[in-house]
Design an enzyme around this catalytic site. Structure first.
Site, PDB file in Angstrom:
ATOM      1  CB  CYS A 132      -0.783  -0.331   1.572  1.00 26.05           C
ATOM      2  SG  CYS A 132      -0.088  -0.711   2.567  1.00 26.05           S
ATOM      3  CG  HIS A 252      -0.772   3.858   4.467  1.00 28.13           C
ATOM      4  ND1 HIS A 252      -1.920   3.634   5.825  1.00 28.13           N
ATOM      5  CD2 HIS A 252      -0.631   2.429   3.826  1.00 28.13           C
ATOM      6  CE1 HIS A 252      -1.673   2.448   5.830  1.00 28.13           C
ATOM      7  NE2 HIS A 252      -0.643   1.866   5.197  1.00 28.13           N
TER       8      HIS A 252
HETATM    9  P1  NAP Z   1      -8.014  -9.124   7.887  1.00 31.71           P
HETATM   10  O1  NAP Z   1      -9.305  -7.961   7.756  1.00 31.71           O
HETATM   11  O2  NAP Z   1      -7.237  -9.937   8.942  1.00 31.71           O
HETATM   12  O3  NAP Z   1      -8.276 -10.295   7.409  1.00 31.71           O
HETATM   13  C1  NAP Z   1      -8.238 -11.727   7.031  1.00 31.71           C
HETATM   14  C2  NAP Z   1      -8.543 -12.349   6.024  1.00 31.71           C
HETATM   15  O4  NAP Z   1      -7.822 -13.595   5.613  1.00 31.71           O
HETATM   16  C3  NAP Z   1     -10.597 -12.480   6.210  1.00 31.71           C
HETATM   17  O5  NAP Z   1     -11.150 -12.869   5.614  1.00 31.71           O
HETATM   18  C4  NAP Z   1     -10.405 -14.251   6.603  1.00 31.71           C
HETATM   19  O6  NAP Z   1     -10.769 -14.891   6.903  1.00 31.71           O
HETATM   20  C5  NAP Z   1      -8.820 -14.439   5.647  1.00 31.71           C
HETATM   21  N1  NAP Z   1      -8.021 -15.537   6.186  1.00 31.71           N
HETATM   22  C6  NAP Z   1      -7.542 -15.920   7.754  1.00 31.71           C
HETATM   23  N2  NAP Z   1      -7.380 -16.717   7.380  1.00 31.71           N
HETATM   24  C7  NAP Z   1      -6.767 -17.545   6.284  1.00 31.71           C
HETATM   25  C8  NAP Z   1      -7.538 -19.284   5.564  1.00 31.71           C
HETATM   26  N3  NAP Z   1      -5.830 -20.111   6.073  1.00 31.71           N
HETATM   27  N4  NAP Z   1      -7.353 -19.439   4.377  1.00 31.71           N
HETATM   28  C9  NAP Z   1      -8.152 -18.735   4.904  1.00 31.71           C
HETATM   29  N5  NAP Z   1      -8.821 -17.667   4.339  1.00 31.71           N
HETATM   30  C10 NAP Z   1      -8.289 -16.812   5.210  1.00 31.71           C
HETATM   31  O7  NAP Z   1      -6.418  -8.618   7.032  1.00 31.71           O
HETATM   32  P2  NAP Z   1      -6.472  -7.766   5.838  1.00 31.71           P
HETATM   33  O8  NAP Z   1      -6.076  -6.141   6.508  1.00 31.71           O
HETATM   34  O9  NAP Z   1      -8.208  -7.734   5.044  1.00 31.71           O
HETATM   35  O10 NAP Z   1      -5.111  -8.023   5.340  1.00 31.71           O
HETATM   36  C11 NAP Z   1      -5.120 -10.043   4.598  1.00 31.71           C
HETATM   37  C12 NAP Z   1      -3.902  -9.929   3.970  1.00 31.71           C
HETATM   38  O11 NAP Z   1      -4.318  -9.109   2.728  1.00 31.71           O
HETATM   39  C13 NAP Z   1      -2.926  -9.440   4.582  1.00 31.71           C
HETATM   40  O12 NAP Z   1      -2.595 -10.365   5.248  1.00 31.71           O
HETATM   41  C14 NAP Z   1      -1.882  -9.078   3.545  1.00 31.71           C
HETATM   42  O13 NAP Z   1      -0.828  -9.957   3.042  1.00 31.71           O
HETATM   43  C15 NAP Z   1      -2.482  -8.524   2.900  1.00 31.71           C
HETATM   44  N6  NAP Z   1      -2.330  -6.746   2.720  1.00 31.71           N
HETATM   45  C16 NAP Z   1      -2.185  -6.329   1.819  1.00 31.71           C
HETATM   46  C17 NAP Z   1      -1.997  -4.999   1.453  1.00 31.71           C
HETATM   47  C18 NAP Z   1      -1.437  -4.059   0.402  1.00 31.71           C
HETATM   48  O14 NAP Z   1      -0.559  -3.695   1.261  1.00 31.71           O
HETATM   49  N7  NAP Z   1      -1.349  -4.221  -0.770  1.00 31.71           N
HETATM   50  C19 NAP Z   1      -3.043  -4.028   2.291  1.00 31.71           C
HETATM   51  C20 NAP Z   1      -3.263  -4.157   3.848  1.00 31.71           C
HETATM   52  C21 NAP Z   1      -3.351  -5.864   3.373  1.00 31.71           C
HETATM   53  P3  NAP Z   1     -11.578 -15.389   8.479  1.00 31.71           P
HETATM   54  O15 NAP Z   1     -12.593 -14.443   7.933  1.00 31.71           O
HETATM   55  O16 NAP Z   1     -12.446 -16.504   7.968  1.00 31.71           O
HETATM   56  O17 NAP Z   1     -10.593 -15.271   9.993  1.00 31.71           O
HETATM   57  N1  12T Z   2       2.362  -5.802   7.242  1.00 33.18           N
HETATM   58  O1  12T Z   2       0.372  -6.671   2.256  1.00 33.18           O
HETATM   59  O2  12T Z   2       0.971  -4.216   8.535  1.00 33.18           O
HETATM   60  O3  12T Z   2       2.256  -5.183   1.866  1.00 33.18           O
HETATM   61  O4  12T Z   2      -0.091  -2.065   7.471  1.00 33.18           O
HETATM   62  C1  12T Z   2       0.507  -3.951   3.891  1.00 33.18           C
HETATM   63  C2  12T Z   2       0.122  -3.595   5.079  1.00 33.18           C
HETATM   64  C3  12T Z   2       2.337  -6.482   5.333  1.00 33.18           C
HETATM   65  C4  12T Z   2       1.540  -6.336   2.824  1.00 33.18           C
HETATM   66  C5  12T Z   2       0.663  -3.481   7.783  1.00 33.18           C
HETATM   67  C6  12T Z   2       1.362  -4.951   5.965  1.00 33.18           C
HETATM   68  C7  12T Z   2       1.298  -5.442   3.837  1.00 33.18           C
HETATM   69  C8  12T Z   2       0.844  -3.839   6.113  1.00 33.18           C
END
Ligand code: NAP
Ligand code: 12T
Length: 349
Positions: A132, A252
């Site tokens: 992000c 951010h």
């Molecule tokens: P979050 O709110 O904690 O949501 C996590 C999601 O993943 C929920 O839908 C959860 O399902 C699911 N999940 C967890 N463990 C799983 C498994 N073993 N199998 C299938 N699904 C599973 O987290 P978030 O903020 O949405 O972020 C999720 C991921 O996106 C992060 O870990 C990161 O890698 C990525 N991300 C990337 C950016 C970026 O910079 N582009 C920004 C933010 C996040 P349940 O409801 O069943 O728990």
């Molecule tokens: N830990 O997917 O914590 O590179 O804000 C993005 C955001 C990982 C990622 C955070 C993180 C990612 C966060």
């Protein structure tokens, strides 16, 4: 009239902070969806989401779930992507992955559609969505790099808690309430779930996002450094980053110093380049106290740039302030834009 081609989509992590925004963004941008399959862990399987006015049941993410899927948007953490993205590709899907699992893999394009859409043409099934903080910075600085050349970037971030997921938002508000009520706070998650220590984020600033690396930088800082070089294709671009978490729900902000290579670039020329840049809105008028802020950028698609000014000692140096919604351009929106670009280029069959 030719009817538009539509696609079978899966959203992995559909119940999470990013996944929910992905579903909303697919609806809002009218992505050509034939069917939608929301996937999660066992915990949320069986719950319902609403997509285009219809109730859809969330299913557990398993390798077999990807049968018949054309496009899978992953946002459920790196370990889920590592395990299941190859399974989705094996079954004929194209994966747009929001985690850091494959970003630095040389076979995987890392794409911000305004910056490097052509990198999509070399994909092998998986396309990575950058971090992000990286996305909003390169969206603003690539037009500058193209116009004047770029030698160096020094960035400090002011990152929102929603970047760390839905539970981190809950933790911030619970702590805030406890502070206001004069109670002791509890920290179980931030700065990084799984690290040894946890600190209060409410009314605080924490200079750690993601785990520390051996070189003294955090992984979030190294993502900004390495991903910026990969996306711009300029391995010689000098980048340094300090990433800080603030008690902000969404949006951010980044304080950025950059040095151009061309001599004699004026602030007016810089404004003119940024004002023409796709997906970028300049908000900068000191007389009117106009500058971007997280609370205003939250819920918006653009990358906002303000506080644009020349360094007082370095004629090639400039400073600016870059703000964007970390769940939209930083994650869900950029992923959907990658998908739209795949369709436009005829790369999604
Ligand atoms: P979050 O709110 O904690 O949501 C996590 C999601 O993943 C929920 O839908 C959860 O399902 C699911 N999940 C967890 N463990 C799983 C498994 N073993 N199998 C299938 N699904 C599973 O987290 P978030 O903020 O949405 O972020 C999720 C991921 O996106 C992060 O870990 C990161 O890698 C990525 N991300 C990337 C950016 C970026 O910079 N582009 C920004 C933010 C996040 P349940 O409801 O069943 O728990
Ligand atoms: N830990 O997917 O914590 O590179 O804000 C993005 C955001 C990982 C990622 C955070 C993180 C990612 C966060």
């Amino acid at each position: 009239m030719e009817t538009q081609k539509t696609f079978n989509l899966a959203v992995v992590g559909a119940t999470g902070a990013v996944g929910k925004e992905m579903l909303k963004t697919l609806e809002r941008l009218q992505f050509p969806v034939k069917s939608i399959l929301p996937l999660s862990s066992k915990r949320s399987a069986g719950s319902k989401i609403i997509f285009q006015g219809e109730e859809v049941e969330v299913k557990e993410a398993t390798p077999e779930a990807f049968e018949g899927i054309d496009l899978a948007l992953f946002s459920a953490g790196g370990s889920v992507s590592k395990a299941l993205a190859p399974e989705a590709v094996k079954r004929g899907a194209i994966v747009v992955d929001n985690t850091s699992a494959f970003r630095m893999d040389p076979d995987v394009p890392l794409v911000v559609p305004e910056v490097n859409p052509d990198h999509l043409e070399d994909h092998n099934g998986i396309i990575s969505n950058p971090n992000c903080s990286t996305i909003q910075m390169v969206a603003a600085l690539e037009p500058v790099r193209k116009a004047f050349g770029l030698k160096k970037i020094i960035v400090s971030t002011y990152q929102a808690v929603s970047g760390a997921g839905a539970d981190a938002i809950d933790e911030m508000y619970a702590q805030s309430k406890d502070v206001i009520e004069g109670k002791a706070t509890e920290a179980n998650l931030l700065p990084v779930s799984g690290d040894k220590k946890h600190y209060q984020i409410a009314y605080n600033a924490i200079p750690q996002i993601d785990l520390f690396q051996d070189n003294g930088y955090t992984f979030e800082e190294m993502k900004m450094i390495n991903e910026t070089k990969k996306i711009t294709g300029d391995a010689d671009l000098q980048v340094a980053a300090t990433c800080v978490r603030l008690p902000i729900e969404t949006g951010h902000s980044e304080s950025v110093f950059f040095e151009v290579t061309q001599e004699g670039v004026t602030t007016e020329e810089l404004f003119s380049v940024l004002e023409k840049a796709d997906g970028v809105t300049v908000m900068d008028n000191p007389k009117e106290q106009l500058y971007p802020m997280a609370v205003d950028a939250a819920g918006k698609d653009d990358v906002f740039v303000g506080r644009i000014r020349k360094d007082l000692d370095n004629d090639k140096g400039f400073h600016c302030w870059i703000v964007s919604d970390n769940l939209l351009k930083g994650a869900a929106l950029n992923s959907v834009q990658i998908a739209q670009t795949l369709v436009k280029k005829g790369l999604l069959k």
